[in-house]
Design an enzyme around this catalytic site. Structure first.
Site, PDB file in Angstrom:
ATOM      1  N   ILE A 123      29.115  17.202 -10.225  1.00  0.00           N
ATOM      2  CA  ILE A 123      27.921  16.376 -10.404  1.00  0.00           C
ATOM      3  C   ILE A 123      27.374  16.457 -11.837  1.00  0.00           C
ATOM      4  O   ILE A 123      26.543  15.655 -12.237  1.00  0.00           O
ATOM      5  CB  ILE A 123      26.837  16.768  -9.380  1.00  0.00           C
TER       6      ILE A 123
ATOM      7  N   HIS B  34      23.495  24.814  -2.456  1.00  0.00           N
ATOM      8  CA  HIS B  34      22.184  25.463  -2.434  1.00  0.00           C
ATOM      9  C   HIS B  34      22.264  26.932  -2.034  1.00  0.00           C
ATOM     10  O   HIS B  34      21.267  27.629  -2.033  1.00  0.00           O
ATOM     11  CB  HIS B  34      21.230  24.708  -1.510  1.00  0.00           C
TER      12      HIS B  34
ATOM     13  N   HIS C 243      24.057   9.521  -8.945  1.00  0.00           N
ATOM     14  CA  HIS C 243      23.987  10.650  -8.023  1.00  0.00           C
ATOM     15  C   HIS C 243      22.589  10.735  -7.444  1.00  0.00           C
ATOM     16  O   HIS C 243      21.606  10.540  -8.154  1.00  0.00           O
ATOM     17  CB  HIS C 243      24.333  11.958  -8.757  1.00  0.00           C
TER      18      HIS C 243
ATOM     19  N   GLU D 257      -0.910  33.715 -13.927  1.00  0.00           N
ATOM     20  CA  GLU D 257      -1.068  35.101 -13.489  1.00  0.00           C
ATOM     21  C   GLU D 257      -0.557  35.307 -12.069  1.00  0.00           C
ATOM     22  O   GLU D 257       0.044  36.340 -11.755  1.00  0.00           O
ATOM     23  CB  GLU D 257      -2.550  35.523 -13.542  1.00  0.00           C
TER      24      GLU D 257
ATOM     25  N   CYS E  73       6.667  26.921 -11.047  1.00  0.00           N
ATOM     26  CA  CYS E  73       5.854  25.925 -11.739  1.00  0.00           C
ATOM     27  C   CYS E  73       6.762  25.037 -12.575  1.00  0.00           C
ATOM     28  O   CYS E  73       7.831  25.461 -12.988  1.00  0.00           O
ATOM     29  CB  CYS E  73       4.868  26.604 -12.675  1.00  0.00           C
TER      30      CYS E  73
ATOM     31  N   GLU F 155      24.488  13.995  -1.212  1.00  0.00           N
ATOM     32  CA  GLU F 155      24.504  15.266  -0.493  1.00  0.00           C
ATOM     33  C   GLU F 155      24.824  15.015   0.982  1.00  0.00           C
ATOM     34  O   GLU F 155      24.159  14.216   1.620  1.00  0.00           O
ATOM     35  CB  GLU F 155      23.107  15.886  -0.622  1.00  0.00           C
TER      36      GLU F 155
ATOM     37  N   LYS G 297       1.749  33.622 -10.428  1.00  0.00           N
ATOM     38  CA  LYS G 297       3.218  33.603 -10.437  1.00  0.00           C
ATOM     39  C   LYS G 297       3.758  34.971 -10.840  1.00  0.00           C
ATOM     40  O   LYS G 297       4.626  35.537 -10.194  1.00  0.00           O
ATOM     41  CB  LYS G 297       3.700  32.552 -11.431  1.00  0.00           C
TER      42      LYS G 297
HETATM   43  N1  GLN Z   1      23.643  15.915 -13.449  1.00  0.00           N
HETATM   44  C1  GLN Z   1      22.637  16.778 -12.913  1.00  0.00           C
HETATM   45  C2  GLN Z   1      23.195  18.174 -12.719  1.00  0.00           C
HETATM   46  O1  GLN Z   1      24.305  18.304 -12.345  1.00  0.00           O
HETATM   47  C3  GLN Z   1      22.097  16.299 -11.596  1.00  0.00           C
HETATM   48  C4  GLN Z   1      21.040  17.208 -11.068  1.00  0.00           C
HETATM   49  C5  GLN Z   1      20.392  16.761  -9.800  1.00  0.00           C
HETATM   50  O2  GLN Z   1      20.941  15.991  -9.070  1.00  0.00           O
HETATM   51  N2  GLN Z   1      19.229  17.260  -9.523  1.00  0.00           N
HETATM   52  O3  GLN Z   1      22.507  19.157 -12.904  1.00  0.00           O
HETATM   53 ZN    ZN Z   2      21.588  16.437  -6.891  1.00  0.00          ZN
END
Ligand code: GLN
Ligand code: ZN
Length: 757
Positions: A434, A697, A644, A17, A519, A668, A19
């Site tokens: 990635i 991001h 990664h 609720e 969540c 990163e 959220k």
């Molecule tokens: N292979 C995943 C993606 O590209 C890696 C995600 C991550 O690093 N959190 O979504």
């Molecule tokens: Zn990542």
């Protein structure tokens, strides 16, 4: 006699609720008083749940509209300059979320949980003053309902320990400035009732304490516990033992100590200090952060052991930490198999566990109470049933583990990379991504409709394939080197594999707060893990059939799978990780046999899994590395293994990363230039590296010039032969238009750089 205790309760609501109303308010669909009404209702319901279960110590101020660390910043008036022209809820939510002109405050993980708090941002020019209104309001609200709460506060040493100062200096230097504010808050609390209990959370005490921080404990708690004579202080820690702090705290006038005996067994070693001091012990014996039913008999034995040193007089039975980290109630699970349901216990069920255990332990004549007797018998039976269930044991898995011969792949990196460069035919500064591409409404809908049986397998698959086709066409069009299929079939990188592994369970409503209104619904591992059939091969080979370029297969590694799941508590974590690693190694083998030449095994959460205590790190690193290598053990020399990781700070773990022996690691770094890369050079790291060249991001599209600059900066540190070029992380949260422009710019930038080399 008050004998049982709950450290804190979830606040998001059984149907999320909080959220829902927060998100409506942020979308300007409802006014703020609607948020307040819902919040008040939730608090009332949550208190009543606890009262009805028979909990003696129920918290107030464990509620929050966003985060309790943020609430503490507000309590101290620790407001960063850029927000100071704002007031009330606008101030509060802008600190958490930012707006067009103001960057949000940073957010990071709360110890080793998946909860995130807002990092306090302190400055010399701050003007701290007490703001106790939230604390007082919630206390009075409960009092009106006839519930006398204990008040939860985050302690000054944890608050400062988790803060950052904008001048980069030591936040603990501010202790002298914030302590008077805590004193004032405690004095005001003291006026609310004749006697009042305050739980001060100091989870920082479970980390290795620097001598300087250690030296602050006694003066701080000498002062705080003498501020108001009618306020009883309980200093609480969780997630590990707090032995160093305990030995100091027993010599201060605090009333009690809250310790975690589930994740900090070593707390038993300092019981005699507590006993001699006459302090109360709030013993965390019901796991507050995992979902398994407590084993009453085992817990009673533990309590017996504790009481042998401490006696029963000063002992109070509690959860190991706040119940914030577990879902609301198992009764909301309508589809789960009854057998499995009977093994689990969520927040509401844990309340009953606490009261039953405390009655069994404290009430001498419980043997004559039929209900209590039945509860113990039922609990023993449920635990017995779980232990002996066919669902959790799989002899084939145990056999396979026992017969393991090969724990790592053939060939040293130097030998492998030569073969790979030749067979894969790639050049320096190879471009890739990635893994995920933007998750569109269309694929989300298709996935959820397929799950609900609303569309056929054929329709679902054709929707996914259509997406894959488009991803590949796009990547070819912009001339990327190593392609991916885009992960349209995955809701989540852990859930996707969990759903296909035997031994995994899922909830319908098992939501746990991650941050603010966000969540997550972690899956849970209840049994021996195995892979009944290939999990990704069809999608990846489909993608490969659509292009002559190389498709990189995409898997999730064991540490990340463990960290984002509730894990069974009847087997050591490293064994569970090993079972997962075997399953992944089989997938690696199937992929390479199907013609896939590069395979990425994501370990996004590798660093999160680190223990809180340094003396436990070696052991963790040992099994975490061993299991990654086990995943790759089936890879032939010419199959290139990537990994990664979603962060950039490698200084303290670089040797461990190297030991994982991946051929290529993508990380990163975009937000920090080349600073963070220097460590790779310093230690003479040999494997190849793809440091993200732009930040995914934010929706911002980086220009070609900007990426050229970034690549040149990377080249100052590492030779071109060692570098791959890629974004920071997966692109699933971004929009297609940004992604297209950004990647196009990235490829152009690489071409420019290459032509100038
Ligand atoms: N292979 C995943 C993606 O590209 C890696 C995600 C991550 O690093 N959190 O979504
Ligand atoms: Zn990542």
């Amino acid at each position: 006699m008050s004998k049982n205790y709950v450290t804190g309760f979830p606040r998001i609501g059984e149907q999320r609720e909080l959220k829902k109303v927060l998100e409506s308010f942020w979308a300007k669909k409802v006014p703020f008083n609607e948020v307040e009404t819902i919040a008040k209702n939730l608090r009332q319901r949550h208190w009543e749940y606890q009262r009805n279960a028979g909990i003696d110590y129920i918290s107030s101020n464990d509620f929050s509209l966003y985060d309790t660390m943020l609430d503490t910043s507000i309590m101290l008036n620790a407001i960063p300059k850029r927000f100071r022209d704002l007031t009330d809820e606008t101030l509060y939510f802008t600190m958490a979320r930012g707006d067009k002109t103001r960057i949000a405050m940073e957010m990071t993980k709360w110890f080793n949980t998946n909860y995130h708090y807002i990092v306090p941002e302190l400055s010399l020019e701050d003007h701290y003053k007490a703001n106790a209104s939230k604390i007082i309001n919630e206390y009075m609200e409960a009092k009106k309902l006839g519930i006398k709460t204990k008040i939860n506060l985050i302690g000054p040493l944890t608050f400062l320990g988790l803060s950052k100062r904008i001048d980069g200096k030591d936040p603990y230097e501010f202790l002298g400035r914030v302590l008077p504010i805590y004193e004032e808050v405690l004095s005001r609390i003291g006026t609310l009732d004749d006697i009042i209990t305050v739980q001060i959370d100091e989870p920082i005490f479970v980390k290795d304490l620097e001598p300087k921080v250690k030296s602050l404990i006694k003066p701080t708690y000498d002062r705080l516990s003498t501020t108001a004579s009618n306020v009883k202080l309980i200093v609480t820690s969780y997630f590990e033992h707090a032995n160093e702090a305990t030995k100091i705290l027993v010599n201060t006038p605090i009333w009690g100590l809250g310790l975690d005996f589930v994740y900090g067994e070593e707390n038993l070693e300092v019981l005699d200090f507590i006993a001699k001091s006459g302090k109360h012990l709030i013993a965390g014996v019901v796991d507050g952060r995992n979902i398994w039913k407590n084993d009453f008999q085992k817990t009673l034995n533990l309590l017996d052991k504790i009481s042998q040193t401490l006696g029963k007089e000063n002992l109070i039975i509690s959860t190991s930490c706040s119940l914030l980290h577990v879902p609301f109630s198992i009764t909301l699970e309508k589809h789960m198999k009854e057998e499995i349901k009977n093994w689990l216990s969520f927040a509401v069920e844990k309340l009953d566990e606490i009261t039953i255990i405390s009655r069994l332990f404290f009430e001498e004549h419980h043997k004559h109470d039929k209900n209590l007797h039945d509860a113990l018998r039922e609990n023993t039976q449920a635990n017995l049933n779980r232990r002996s269930s066919k669902r959790i044991h799989d002899d084939l898995v145990l056999q396979k583990i026992k017969n393991l011969q090969k724990f790592q792949r053939d060939g040293q990196f130097e030998e492998r990379i030569k073969i790979q460069r030749k067979t894969l035919g790639y050049s320096d500064l190879t471009t890739t991504t990635i893994g995920s591409f933007p998750q569109t409404g269309e694929i989300r809908t298709a996935r959820s409709q397929y799950k609900k049986n609303l569309i056929s397998k054929k329709d679902y698959e054709s929707c996914m394939k259509h997406y894959i086709d488009e991803c590949i066409a796009f990547q070819e069009e912009i001339d990327l080197d190593v392609l991916v299929h885009g992960e349209p079939e995955r809701n989540d990188m852990v859930e996707y594999f969990g759903e296909q592994l035997k031994g995994y369970g899922f909830t319908q409503n098992g939501w746990v707060q991650s941050y603010g209104s966000r969540c997550v619904k972690p899956p849970f591992i209840y049994g021996d893990i195995s892979r009944p059939k290939p999990m990704t091969v069809e999608w990846i080979t489909y993608a490969q059939s659509k292009t002559n370029k190389i498709i990189k297969g995409m898997l999730t590694g064991p540490v990340t799978i463990l960290n984002w799941s509730f894990v069974r508590d009847d087997k050591p974590r490293h064994i569970v990780a090993q079972e997962i690693a075997v399953a992944i190694s089989e997938e690696v083998d199937d992929l390479q046999n199907a013609g896939i030449k590069i395979i990425q095994i994501d370990e996004a959460a590798f660093k999160e899994g680190y223990p809180l205590r340094t003396d436990k790190i070696k052991e963790y690193e040992k099994w975490a590395v061993a299991n990654f290598k086990l995943c790759a053990s089936t890879a032939r020399k010419e199959t290139q293994i990537h990994t990664h990781m979603c962060y950039s700070e490698f200084n303290d773990i670089i040797k461990t990363i190297e030991a994982m022996d991946a051929d290529v690691i993508t990380i990163e770094t975009a937000r920090s230039g080349n600073e963070l890369l220097k460590i790779f050079k310093k230690v003479g790291y040999k494997q190849e590296i793809g440091p993200g060249v732009y930040d995914i991001h934010s929706p911002r599209v980086p220009s070609v010039e900007e990426i050229v600059k970034q690549i040149n900066r990377l080249l100052e540190v590492l030779p071109k032969e060692q570098l791959w070029i890629n974004p920071d992380c997966g692109l699933k949260t971004r929009g297609w238009s940004e992604v297209k422009q950004s990647l196009e710019n990235m490829v152009k930038a690489v071409k420019l750089v290459k032509s100038s080399l």
